[in-house]
Every structure is written in structure tokens, then in C-alpha cells.
Motif scaffolding. Sequence first.
Motif, PDB file in Angstrom:
ATOM      1  N   UNK A  79       0.817  -1.212   0.000  1.00  0.00           N
ATOM      2  CA  UNK A  79       0.000   0.000   0.000  1.00  0.00           C
ATOM      3  C   UNK A  79       0.856   1.269   0.000  1.00  0.00           C
ATOM      4  N   UNK A  80       2.141   1.134  -0.351  1.00  0.00           N
ATOM      5  CA  UNK A  80       3.052   2.279  -0.251  1.00  0.00           C
ATOM      6  C   UNK A  80       2.610   3.446  -1.126  1.00  0.00           C
ATOM      7  N   UNK A  81       2.034   3.156  -2.294  1.00  0.00           N
ATOM      8  CA  UNK A  81       1.615   4.243  -3.180  1.00  0.00           C
ATOM      9  C   UNK A  81       0.482   5.057  -2.581  1.00  0.00           C
ATOM     10  N   UNK A  82      -0.293   4.444  -1.688  1.00  0.00           N
ATOM     11  CA  UNK A  82      -1.455   5.107  -1.111  1.00  0.00           C
ATOM     12  C   UNK A  82      -1.182   5.666   0.277  1.00  0.00           C
ATOM     13  N   UNK A  83      -0.406   4.942   1.081  1.00  0.00           N
ATOM     14  CA  UNK A  83      -0.208   5.328   2.476  1.00  0.00           C
ATOM     15  C   UNK A  83       1.209   5.733   2.805  1.00  0.00           C
ATOM     16  N   UNK A  84       2.188   5.363   1.975  1.00  0.00           N
ATOM     17  CA  UNK A  84       3.580   5.617   2.292  1.00  0.00           C
ATOM     18  C   UNK A  84       4.214   4.509   3.120  1.00  0.00           C
ATOM     19  N   UNK A  85       3.447   3.489   3.506  1.00  0.00           N
ATOM     20  CA  UNK A  85       3.969   2.361   4.278  1.00  0.00           C
ATOM     21  C   UNK A  85       4.904   1.547   3.404  1.00  0.00           C
ATOM     22  N   UNK A  86       6.162   1.413   3.828  1.00  0.00           N
ATOM     23  CA  UNK A  86       7.171   0.799   2.964  1.00  0.00           C
ATOM     24  C   UNK A  86       7.110  -0.716   2.948  1.00  0.00           C
ATOM     25  N   UNK A  87       6.475  -1.342   3.955  1.00  0.00           N
ATOM     26  CA  UNK A  87       6.427  -2.801   4.059  1.00  0.00           C
ATOM     27  C   UNK A  87       5.021  -3.269   3.716  1.00  0.00           C
ATOM     28  N   UNK A  88       4.857  -4.331   2.879  1.00  0.00           N
ATOM     29  CA  UNK A  88       3.515  -4.845   2.581  1.00  0.00           C
ATOM     30  C   UNK A  88       2.748  -5.170   3.852  1.00  0.00           C
ATOM     31  N   UNK A  89       1.456  -4.917   3.811  1.00  0.00           N
ATOM     32  CA  UNK A  89       0.594  -5.107   4.982  1.00  0.00           C
ATOM     33  C   UNK A  89      -0.052  -6.484   4.907  1.00  0.00           C
ATOM     34  N   UNK A  90       0.116  -7.282   5.966  1.00  0.00           N
ATOM     35  CA  UNK A  90      -0.534  -8.593   6.054  1.00  0.00           C
ATOM     36  C   UNK A  90      -1.999  -8.366   6.428  1.00  0.00           C
ATOM     37  N   UNK A  91      -2.892  -8.928   5.621  1.00  0.00           N
ATOM     38  CA  UNK A  91      -4.317  -8.653   5.781  1.00  0.00           C
ATOM     39  C   UNK A  91      -5.007  -9.735   6.599  1.00  0.00           C
ATOM     40  N   UNK A  92      -6.166  -9.372   7.157  1.00  0.00           N
ATOM     41  CA  UNK A  92      -6.982 -10.298   7.942  1.00  0.00           C
ATOM     42  C   UNK A  92      -8.437  -9.927   7.724  1.00  0.00           C
ATOM     43  N   UNK A  93      -9.339 -10.735   8.253  1.00  0.00           N
ATOM     44  CA  UNK A  93     -10.774 -10.480   8.054  1.00  0.00           C
ATOM     45  C   UNK A  93     -11.463 -10.022   9.332  1.00  0.00           C
ATOM     46  N   UNK A  94     -10.769 -10.081  10.449  1.00  0.00           N
ATOM     47  CA  UNK A  94     -11.399  -9.731  11.713  1.00  0.00           C
ATOM     48  C   UNK A  94     -11.914  -8.304  11.718  1.00  0.00           C
ATOM     49  N   UNK A  95     -13.063  -8.090  12.332  1.00  0.00           N
ATOM     50  CA  UNK A  95     -13.631  -6.757  12.459  1.00  0.00           C
ATOM     51  C   UNK A  95     -12.798  -5.939  13.437  1.00  0.00           C
ATOM     52  N   UNK A  96     -12.421  -4.734  13.027  1.00  0.00           N
ATOM     53  CA  UNK A  96     -11.652  -3.873  13.925  1.00  0.00           C
ATOM     54  C   UNK A  96     -12.588  -3.192  14.911  1.00  0.00           C
ATOM     55  N   UNK A  97     -12.095  -3.016  16.139  1.00  0.00           N
ATOM     56  CA  UNK A  97     -12.945  -2.523  17.216  1.00  0.00           C
ATOM     57  C   UNK A  97     -12.894  -1.012  17.385  1.00  0.00           C
ATOM     58  N   UNK A  98     -11.931  -0.377  16.777  1.00  0.00           N
ATOM     59  CA  UNK A  98     -11.822   1.073  16.935  1.00  0.00           C
ATOM     60  C   UNK A  98     -11.406   1.699  15.610  1.00  0.00           C
ATOM     61  N   UNK A  99     -11.665   2.972  15.508  1.00  0.00           N
ATOM     62  CA  UNK A  99     -11.322   3.685  14.273  1.00  0.00           C
ATOM     63  C   UNK A  99      -9.812   3.724  14.071  1.00  0.00           C
TER      64      UNK A  99
END
Length: 892
Positions: A172-192
Motif C-alpha cells: 500500500x506504499x503508493x497510497x499510504x507511504x507504508x514501505x512494508x507490505x501489509x498482512x491482511x486479515x478479516x477480523x472486524x476492527x474494534x476502533x477507528x
Amino acid sequence: MTPATTAGRRTEAYLRPVEEVALALGTDAARGLSGEEAAARLERHGPNALPETGRRGPLRRLLAQFHSPLIYVLMASAVVTAVLGERVDAAVILAVVVVNAAVGFAQESRAEKALAALAALTQTSATVVRDGVPVRVPATGLVRGDLVALAAGDKVPADLRLVRVEELAVDESALTGESVPVVKETRTQRSRAGLADRRNMAYSGTLVTAGRGAGLVVATGADTAIGGIHRMVGAATPVQTPLTRKIAHFSRLVTAAVLGLAAVTFGIGLARGLPAGEMLTAAVALAVGAIPEGLPAVVTITLAIGVARMVRHGAIVRHLPAVETLGSTTVICTDKTGTLTENQMTVTAVAAGGRVYQVTGTGYAPVGDVRADGRPVDVAAHPALLACLTAGLACNDARLVHTGAGWEAAGDPTEAALLASAAKAGIEPVPARLHTIPFASERQYMATLHQDGTIYVKGSVERVLALCDTQAGPDGAPGPLDPAAVADQAETFARRGLRVLAFARADAAPGTDALTGLPPLTFLGLQAMHDPPRPTAADAVRACRDAGIQVKMITGDHAATARAVGARIGLEGPVMTGAELAACPDEDLPDAAERTAVFARVSPDQKLRLVRALQRRAHVIAMTGDGVNDAPALKQADIGVAMGRGGTEAAKEAADMVLTDDDFASIETAVEQGRGVFDNLVKFIVWALPANVGLGAILTAAILTGADLPILPLQVLWLNMTAVLILGLPFAVEPRDEAVMRRPPRDPSLPLITGALVARILLVSAILLAGAFTLLHWEQAGGASLETARTVVVNVFAMTLLAYMFNCLSLDRPLLWRGVRRNPWVAVGALALIGVQLIYTYAPPLNDLFGSAPMDLAAWARVAAVAVIAYIAVEVAKFVHRPRRPTPADPS
């Protein structure tokens, strides 16, 4: 449903369970939409595409070249002269206007063709499940509620709420600037959470680097995260460049003064009973003489030459004034990933067998070695080190690919870094793999089983240590495990901004061909990596700061990473995070932005806010970046500089300049080029204006006294088309001053021409006025014809401008022959002017056309005397008022 409602649901999707999201979208999380429903929704809501950007067409770009007060007056003068029957005069005036427009239009057209549209980001294909069957469709055909399948290498086609993941990682570096790929999950996040921390979402325009998954489309087109940035780009107000503002202000002043003077002299002539037609001709002569017709053309040519020089240094300039703007820059706001850094993860240190080793080389290229205490080591003689590097090679799904542009990663960048470190150590490929336990966020490790019965494991330090009961010693043999020492070493690496992975191994039971669990492991060591700064970044940052330019790093990456990179390139001090920015009131932000050099975890709207805050402090901002998230700030900045090789099309579209080599060091070169361009423009204006002021003065004096015009309108045009252009062009290629990067940026509030330079212009104008009038009456008193006297006046202006050119090669010190040696075009221009003036004076066809006549040798001697007097007077004035030149040790 309104876009605001859609955007609100997209924003909330990560906070809601999959079932609830599917219900709200009216879809099935397993079978997707039906084909009929998808078609109906596409008809209602339109394609999944970003709106076309409002780019100027060819006609608008051409018309823009004529948008200048000076050009307006020239075109009006051409009309008046044509009405009066002076068609040659009108044609020459129009030729000046057309040449200027043609040069500017050609350059902008070339630059526009070099860049693609922002909407190309979404022009891909996607695998979508319709009626429970996977089908391949254009990404533009996706609708909200579609179920999209993702695999490694796919570009995410829309904003998705993930419903299934199998080791899914997204860059997601092009969108967020995060240099390391983000490992994804399906769990619902509890906070913004911010965009970069929404683990159950995948966003349009990002890239799947590993694994598989599927997600429900929650937003398409303009409603996606990229669409929000697209709207910010459209809302950002383009900022006039300093040169554009100064030239526009200067042009308005000159235009008002000339028109006022022409109107006054016209009125006085009528009051004195002179014919209206004759006075209209005189007024046109005054306007054409006092207006610097050559200014637009030489400004355009000077900027175009600057553009050509920038191309040689790896840059594409879309708009000509952007070259000079970099020279006026006071603050450079730069992205980190891919701009200051290589955007290639690199292992720099290995801890194994109780020792810490250094790994040299950067990026994915297998060039470098492993060292201990600064000396290369034979890896085979260090068994623990060998085992740790072998584990990184074995427990790996990435590949290194050599292309024409160098080495690139196919797969996860972290795993590619492990391959490169093993290659630098010369480690041979391991036995074939029999089985894999893939990495998962809940497991925090990956394990592989190989044909020789060896099990290799890599993962987080805490998780791998929990699976180990022994530790490899210096000789590679298992010994007692010291978890505290390992944790301390990992923490030491982390404080340096390095990402740390742990490695372990075990021997499988004979006959094992699949991993159903893991036996107790032997801890092998740690590999620490980072995205390294570019080799030239630190020197470039230092050079910019030596030139009085603030450098600020603005990144979406973590604060610790940003702090570590900043320290390596010379940007030290406190780090301000996006959360702190959000809490900072608008009235306090300019001060906070001025004090801070590193900003981390910053969102796209906050980058835009930072640029505007710095602009409120009257800074000239150059914003560099390569990601979609940089586009709004790139457009808002005084000059946006995008990375061409690793940059997104969104960044290129929003920028004024594109660096083809993606190297921050090129910004330093661009600043140097820009300062040189501005210096050359000032030199030209200071050189050219005395002719216009002198011509205006001599014509005004003649009209007020009722005397014959000492110079005709067509002769004025001759001077502007020969002397001004022939001698003006050498200024466009004048070399940069050697101290150009050892002085502070030019104060944006200063006028284009300072008071001291105005005084110099008036001095030379007075010499021209006195010399021309004196020789005019001298010739007539000696019995010469009015045509000969006027020819003498023309040559006084031409030869004095030639002598004055040598004064203006440097505005504060004499150069003369040294100036000719460093810029051969000065000699070419001088010889060319002398040649055309001889033709003007003695060629019968030009005598008939321009009303000139031959001069004798004595007249030429008197003309040369005026020129020499002007040269000496200016050099004396320069000596008296010469400023103390700053040195690197004396930045004042």
C-alpha cells in the motif's frame, strides 16, 4: 445513494462484521451478485473509473502563451500600424509575438505527451464472482456488492472489505507511504484507525504481493480512497510560480507606464496642433520602443534552455517557469519511500552464534559481502551465520529477477531481502521443498520442510523464541537458549529503525513428508533489514541546507522508521506524527511545521495541510513524492516534483516536474539549475531595459520639443529584433555562478529588479539619451541628412548595448575576456551584431526599407566613444556598490 453516503459506508466497513456489510450491500459473501443485478447497478451508478482530469487541450495551451500585458500591447500596436498602412511594421511586431508563443507551446506539448492520465490507475482487469462462478471482467465493470478474488500480482481494482484471506499481503506504499507490505486479515476492527492500519480492507490501486483472498466491493470510482485523493487534487489551487508573479507584476508596471506616456505625448502633440495621424505614428513608435518586445521571447528561450539542461540531468519539465521556481525554493517537502530511500528492503545486520555481522550492499542486487568488525568473513567458517542465512533462503517464496533496469523482487520485499543476503554470502540453493506452513498473522511464522529432512522457520522474534528450546552456538552446535539476550539484541536493532526477523531449524522425523506440527526448534539468529537511504541522499540534503533550503521528510511510515531514516540523512530532531498534526490547531501549525524536519504516519490531507501551513509563512514550497497519496500536495505546492521510475501516474499528473531517475539528489541539481536560470533572466532584463527606457525617453523628448523623430518605429523594431535578440540569447546559455549554491534562497518578497539595479538601468539609459541626442545634432550640424543622423542614433543604441552586455555578464564584478572564454556565444553574438549593423548601414535594400544611410568613419568613432563611456561608467558603479560575496564559512 449520494456519494457522501457511499463514502461514509466505505469508511465504516472495516468496523463492521462481514455479514453486516454483505447485508447492507445487498449481496452474498460467498456467491457474489447475479449478472443481472450487477448490470443494473452498473447502469445506475456508472463505471468504476475516476473522472477525467481537466487537462488543457492544445488550443487552450496555445492561447495561454498570449496571456501577458506586454503581448496585448504589442498586438494592439500591430493593429494600429496595420490600420495606418505600415504593413511591414505590423508584420515584424506580430513575428515577435508568434515566435514567443511557438516556443512555449512546443515545450508544453512535449511534456504533456510524456505523461499519462490519472484515470489509468483503474484500467485493469479483475476476477469477480457472479452467480457463484469466477469470471474475468474489466475493472471498470465492477459495482458495489461484487465479490472480487485477489491473487499475488493483482492490482486491487476497487475498495474491498475482505471476507477471505490466505496469507494475503498488500503493498500500500503508493497510497499510504507504508514501505512494508501489509498482512491482511478479516477480523472486524474494534476502533477507528487510519487508512494504513485497516487490516481488513484492500484499496483500489494497491498491489497484492503475496497470498490469496477475496473481498466485497464497498466503493468504486470517485468514491474509493484514490477517488478522495483525486478530489483533493482537483480542489487544490494551482499556485503561481515566483517568476510568473514577478514577470506579471513587472509587465503590468511597464505596460501602464508606457500606455500612460504614449497617451500624454499624443495629447500634447494634438494640443500643439500637430496632425493626428503623425502623432498616432509617434505614439506607436513610443509604445514599441519602450516595451521590451524581446523580453517574452528571451524569457521563454532561457527557460527552455533550462528545461533542456534538466532533461540531461534526468527530469521532464511540464511547465517552463517550473525550472526557475526550484531556484527560488525555500523549503523542500519530500516523501521518504522511493524518494529518499531505495524502496528496496535490504538486510544490513545478522546476529548469530553470539556475534553481530554487517551485510554490505543495498537493494536486491546480490552485490556485497558479510563482515565482522569491518572485515569480510568466510561464511563457511561461521556455522551459525551460515545456518541463519540458509534459513532465510529456504523459508522463502520470493524470487529475484534481473531486468534491464536492475534487480527487482517478485513477491514479498522482505523475503527478497533475505534472498539477497544469502546471495551475497554465496550460499547455494537448498534441497527441494516438500511442504510449507505459510505465514499467517495469527501464527506469526512460516515453516518449510525440505527433502533432506530439515525444517526451517522464520517469523517474529517473540513467536520463534517460544518455539525453541536450544540455541546455535558459534560452531553451530545446539546449546542453552538465552531468550533475554536475543530480545535485547532485537530491541537494539529495532531502535535503529530496522525490521527484525528470527530464524530457527529442526530435523524432522524420518519419513516425514508433511508438517502437521513443529518439533522443538534450535534458534539460529536474527536478520535485521530496512529500506536504505539512497547513497546520494545525505549529501543532497546537506547541500540543500547549505544553500539555505529547509528539507522536511513527510511520510506515511511509522515514526521509528522515519526517525531512523532521518538520522541517517541528516534530518534529526523530534518526529511529529499524524495524530499530533490532527490535534494541532491551524493557527499553531505554521510554527510547528517550521520547527519540525520529520513527519510520520501522515495522511494525504495532512500533507496538503502542511504545505498550506508553510506557504502561509511565505515559503516557496517544492514537494517531492511518488505515491497517489502525494498527489494533492504536489499540486498545491509551488512546484510539484514526482518520481518517474517508481512513481504513480497520479503523482506524475499532479506534478510540474518528473524526475526520471527517482533520485532526491537530482533535486539539488534542479535547484542549482533553477538559480542559474533566474540569474540569467535578471542579467538579461538589467541589460535590455536601458534600451527601452532610452528609446522611450528620446522619443518623448522629440515629441515634446516638436523636433523630427530621431528614430522611426521600424528602426525601433530593427533594434529589438537584432540587437536585443542577438545579444540577449548569450544570456540564456550563460554558465551558473560558482557560488550559486553558497547563498541563501532569494527572498520571495523582493522585486524582480532591486533598487541598485534600477539605478544602473537609469544610468545607462541616461548615457544612451545624452549620446544619441548629442550625435543626432552633431551629424545634422555637420550637414548630414536626417536619414544618416537617424542611422547614427540606431548604431549608438546597438554598440552601447554591445559594450553593456560585457558589464552584465556579472552584475557585481568585471569579467570581460574571462566572460568570453567561459561563454563563447558572447563572442558569436558580438560579431553577429556588428555584422548585421554594417549590413543595415550600407546595404541599399535595407537603406530603402528602414530609411537608413551610410556613415563615415568619424561617425563610427563617435559611436564607439559613447559605448566605451557607458562600459566604464557601469564598471565604476559596480566597484563602488559591490556587495561582499558570501563564502561557505560566511553564509551571511
